[in-house]
Motif scaffolding. Structure first.
Motif, PDB file in Angstrom:
ATOM      1  N   ILE A   1      -0.044   4.043  -5.640  1.00  0.00           N
ATOM      2  CA  ILE A   1      -0.114   2.628  -5.268  1.00  0.00           C
ATOM      3  C   ILE A   1       0.237   1.807  -6.501  1.00  0.00           C
ATOM      4  O   ILE A   1      -0.302   2.053  -7.584  1.00  0.00           O
ATOM      5  CB  ILE A   1      -1.525   2.260  -4.758  1.00  0.00           C
ATOM      6  CG1 ILE A   1      -1.864   3.060  -3.504  1.00  0.00           C
ATOM      7  CG2 ILE A   1      -1.620   0.767  -4.485  1.00  0.00           C
ATOM      8  CD1 ILE A   1      -3.286   2.894  -3.023  1.00  0.00           C
ATOM      9  N   TYR A   2       1.145   0.851  -6.336  1.00  0.00           N
ATOM     10  CA  TYR A   2       1.638   0.046  -7.444  1.00  0.00           C
ATOM     11  C   TYR A   2       1.365  -1.425  -7.190  1.00  0.00           C
ATOM     12  O   TYR A   2       1.590  -1.922  -6.089  1.00  0.00           O
ATOM     13  CB  TYR A   2       3.156   0.166  -7.588  1.00  0.00           C
ATOM     14  CG  TYR A   2       3.702   1.569  -7.556  1.00  0.00           C
ATOM     15  CD1 TYR A   2       3.877   2.279  -8.733  1.00  0.00           C
ATOM     16  CD2 TYR A   2       4.058   2.171  -6.359  1.00  0.00           C
ATOM     17  CE1 TYR A   2       4.401   3.567  -8.707  1.00  0.00           C
ATOM     18  CE2 TYR A   2       4.579   3.457  -6.322  1.00  0.00           C
ATOM     19  CZ  TYR A   2       4.751   4.149  -7.499  1.00  0.00           C
ATOM     20  OH  TYR A   2       5.268   5.409  -7.464  1.00  0.00           O
ATOM     21  N   LEU A   3       0.927  -2.158  -8.197  1.00  0.00           N
ATOM     22  CA  LEU A   3       0.923  -3.614  -8.174  1.00  0.00           C
ATOM     23  C   LEU A   3       2.008  -4.023  -9.172  1.00  0.00           C
ATOM     24  O   LEU A   3       1.911  -3.714 -10.360  1.00  0.00           O
ATOM     25  CB  LEU A   3      -0.428  -4.201  -8.571  1.00  0.00           C
ATOM     26  CG  LEU A   3      -0.527  -5.726  -8.504  1.00  0.00           C
ATOM     27  CD1 LEU A   3      -0.342  -6.223  -7.068  1.00  0.00           C
ATOM     28  CD2 LEU A   3      -1.847  -6.219  -9.053  1.00  0.00           C
ATOM     29  N   SER A   4       3.052  -4.669  -8.671  1.00  0.00           N
ATOM     30  CA  SER A   4       4.227  -4.961  -9.487  1.00  0.00           C
ATOM     31  C   SER A   4       4.484  -6.451  -9.573  1.00  0.00           C
ATOM     32  O   SER A   4       3.995  -7.226  -8.764  1.00  0.00           O
ATOM     33  CB  SER A   4       5.470  -4.299  -8.862  1.00  0.00           C
ATOM     34  OG  SER A   4       5.274  -2.939  -8.674  1.00  0.00           O
ATOM     35  N   GLU A   5       5.301  -6.837 -10.552  1.00  0.00           N
ATOM     36  CA  GLU A   5       5.751  -8.212 -10.709  1.00  0.00           C
ATOM     37  C   GLU A   5       7.265  -8.252 -10.693  1.00  0.00           C
ATOM     38  O   GLU A   5       7.921  -7.351 -11.212  1.00  0.00           O
ATOM     39  CB  GLU A   5       5.307  -8.786 -12.053  1.00  0.00           C
ATOM     40  CG  GLU A   5       3.825  -8.906 -12.220  1.00  0.00           C
ATOM     41  CD  GLU A   5       3.455  -9.392 -13.594  1.00  0.00           C
ATOM     42  OE1 GLU A   5       3.071 -10.550 -13.730  1.00  0.00           O
ATOM     43  OE2 GLU A   5       3.572  -8.582 -14.537  1.00  0.00           O
ATOM     44  N   ILE A   6       7.794  -9.299 -10.094  1.00  0.00           N
ATOM     45  CA  ILE A   6       9.237  -9.552 -10.125  1.00  0.00           C
ATOM     46  C   ILE A   6       9.435 -10.940 -10.739  1.00  0.00           C
ATOM     47  O   ILE A   6       8.807 -11.906 -10.308  1.00  0.00           O
ATOM     48  CB  ILE A   6       9.852  -9.524  -8.714  1.00  0.00           C
ATOM     49  CG1 ILE A   6       9.675  -8.156  -8.084  1.00  0.00           C
ATOM     50  CG2 ILE A   6      11.317  -9.923  -8.772  1.00  0.00           C
ATOM     51  CD1 ILE A   6      10.118  -8.101  -6.630  1.00  0.00           C
ATOM     52  N   PHE A   7      10.310 -11.022 -11.717  1.00  0.00           N
ATOM     53  CA  PHE A   7      10.639 -12.297 -12.353  1.00  0.00           C
ATOM     54  C   PHE A   7      12.044 -12.686 -11.920  1.00  0.00           C
ATOM     55  O   PHE A   7      12.991 -11.943 -12.136  1.00  0.00           O
ATOM     56  CB  PHE A   7      10.568 -12.174 -13.878  1.00  0.00           C
ATOM     57  CG  PHE A   7       9.205 -11.771 -14.358  1.00  0.00           C
ATOM     58  CD1 PHE A   7       8.255 -12.731 -14.638  1.00  0.00           C
ATOM     59  CD2 PHE A   7       8.868 -10.442 -14.518  1.00  0.00           C
ATOM     60  CE1 PHE A   7       6.978 -12.371 -15.070  1.00  0.00           C
ATOM     61  CE2 PHE A   7       7.615 -10.067 -14.952  1.00  0.00           C
ATOM     62  CZ  PHE A   7       6.659 -11.035 -15.238  1.00  0.00           C
ATOM     63  N   MET A   8      12.170 -13.832 -11.298  1.00  0.00           N
ATOM     64  CA  MET A   8      13.478 -14.272 -10.794  1.00  0.00           C
ATOM     65  C   MET A   8      14.205 -15.096 -11.830  1.00  0.00           C
ATOM     66  O   MET A   8      13.702 -15.804 -12.564  1.00  0.00           O
ATOM     67  CB  MET A   8      13.309 -15.117  -9.530  1.00  0.00           C
ATOM     68  CG  MET A   8      12.558 -14.417  -8.460  1.00  0.00           C
ATOM     69  SD  MET A   8      13.532 -13.032  -7.889  1.00  0.00           S
ATOM     70  CE  MET A   8      12.686 -12.619  -6.417  1.00  0.00           C
TER      71      MET A   8
ATOM     72  N   GLY B   1       3.630   4.342  -2.373  1.00  0.00           N
ATOM     73  CA  GLY B   1       4.441   5.549  -2.221  1.00  0.00           C
ATOM     74  C   GLY B   1       3.745   6.434  -1.207  1.00  0.00           C
ATOM     75  O   GLY B   1       2.684   6.997  -1.486  1.00  0.00           O
ATOM     76  N   TRP B   2       4.307   6.511  -0.012  1.00  0.00           N
ATOM     77  CA  TRP B   2       3.708   7.293   1.074  1.00  0.00           C
ATOM     78  C   TRP B   2       4.225   8.729   1.033  1.00  0.00           C
ATOM     79  O   TRP B   2       5.434   8.936   0.955  1.00  0.00           O
ATOM     80  CB  TRP B   2       4.066   6.686   2.432  1.00  0.00           C
ATOM     81  CG  TRP B   2       3.645   5.269   2.597  1.00  0.00           C
ATOM     82  CD1 TRP B   2       4.442   4.157   2.489  1.00  0.00           C
ATOM     83  CD2 TRP B   2       2.348   4.792   2.906  1.00  0.00           C
ATOM     84  NE1 TRP B   2       3.708   3.020   2.709  1.00  0.00           N
ATOM     85  CE2 TRP B   2       2.409   3.386   2.973  1.00  0.00           C
ATOM     86  CE3 TRP B   2       1.128   5.415   3.138  1.00  0.00           C
ATOM     87  CZ2 TRP B   2       1.305   2.591   3.255  1.00  0.00           C
ATOM     88  CZ3 TRP B   2       0.024   4.616   3.422  1.00  0.00           C
ATOM     89  CH2 TRP B   2       0.114   3.233   3.479  1.00  0.00           C
TER      90      TRP B   2
ATOM     91  N   THR C   1      -9.319   2.808  -2.019  1.00  0.00           N
ATOM     92  CA  THR C   1      -9.270   1.389  -2.380  1.00  0.00           C
ATOM     93  C   THR C   1      -8.980   1.270  -3.871  1.00  0.00           C
ATOM     94  O   THR C   1      -9.570   1.999  -4.673  1.00  0.00           O
ATOM     95  CB  THR C   1     -10.597   0.695  -2.051  1.00  0.00           C
ATOM     96  OG1 THR C   1     -10.825   0.772  -0.647  1.00  0.00           O
ATOM     97  CG2 THR C   1     -10.579  -0.767  -2.462  1.00  0.00           C
ATOM     98  N   GLU C   2      -8.080   0.344  -4.209  1.00  0.00           N
ATOM     99  CA  GLU C   2      -7.760   0.091  -5.616  1.00  0.00           C
ATOM    100  C   GLU C   2      -7.725  -1.406  -5.871  1.00  0.00           C
ATOM    101  O   GLU C   2      -7.270  -2.176  -5.020  1.00  0.00           O
ATOM    102  CB  GLU C   2      -6.417   0.706  -5.982  1.00  0.00           C
ATOM    103  CG  GLU C   2      -6.435   2.215  -5.992  1.00  0.00           C
ATOM    104  CD  GLU C   2      -5.276   2.829  -6.751  1.00  0.00           C
ATOM    105  OE1 GLU C   2      -4.636   2.130  -7.560  1.00  0.00           O
ATOM    106  OE2 GLU C   2      -5.025   4.009  -6.524  1.00  0.00           O
ATOM    107  N   THR C   3      -8.189  -1.781  -7.046  1.00  0.00           N
ATOM    108  CA  THR C   3      -8.081  -3.152  -7.535  1.00  0.00           C
ATOM    109  C   THR C   3      -7.294  -3.088  -8.831  1.00  0.00           C
ATOM    110  O   THR C   3      -7.614  -2.286  -9.711  1.00  0.00           O
ATOM    111  CB  THR C   3      -9.474  -3.765  -7.771  1.00  0.00           C
ATOM    112  OG1 THR C   3     -10.173  -3.793  -6.534  1.00  0.00           O
ATOM    113  CG2 THR C   3      -9.366  -5.170  -8.331  1.00  0.00           C
ATOM    114  N   LYS C   4      -6.244  -3.918  -8.911  1.00  0.00           N
ATOM    115  CA  LYS C   4      -5.398  -3.898 -10.108  1.00  0.00           C
ATOM    116  C   LYS C   4      -5.078  -5.316 -10.531  1.00  0.00           C
ATOM    117  O   LYS C   4      -5.188  -6.269  -9.753  1.00  0.00           O
ATOM    118  CB  LYS C   4      -4.100  -3.139  -9.840  1.00  0.00           C
ATOM    119  CG  LYS C   4      -4.308  -1.655  -9.603  1.00  0.00           C
ATOM    120  CD  LYS C   4      -3.004  -0.910  -9.509  1.00  0.00           C
ATOM    121  CE  LYS C   4      -3.261   0.574  -9.325  1.00  0.00           C
ATOM    122  NZ  LYS C   4      -2.019   1.353  -9.329  1.00  0.00           N
TER     123      LYS C   4
END
Length: 96
Positions: A89-96, A45-46, A2-5
């Motif tokens: 495991i990544y928590l990412s942001e995308i800016f449109m 990433g599996w 478990t991860e919290t980011k």
């Protein structure tokens, strides 16, 4: 595992389980706190029998969105097969 980011425009918690039969489960939540063209997403990433494969398991965005999810990334014809573990495991942001 478990991860919290947290990232600039969101946060979340994810739990990932890998089963002996090559299937997996990812569940948790993701929250986008920005209004506008921003998306926050969990990517995993599996580790597989044929190398590392990255998949997006959940996404929130487009204005203060809150998402709960429970997915099997190995399900279906296009699912990732032969999962043996988790690379990252990544928590990412995308800016449109």
């Amino acid at each position: 595992m478990t991860e919290t980011k947290e990232v600039q425009n969101g946060y979340g918690t994810i739990t990932v389980c890998v089963n002996e039969d090559g299937s997996a489960r990812a569940y948790g939540d993701v929250h986008c706190t920005a209004f506008g063209a921003v998306q926050v997403l969990w990517e995993v990433g599996w580790e597989t029998t044929s190398g590392v494969k990255v998949s997006t398991v959940a996404m929130a965005g487009w204005g203060g969105d809150d998402v709960e999810f429970d997915v099997d990334p190995s399900a279906g014809a296009d699912g990732i097969k032969g999962i043996t573990g988790v690379d990252e495991i990544y928590l990412s942001e995308i800016f449109m």
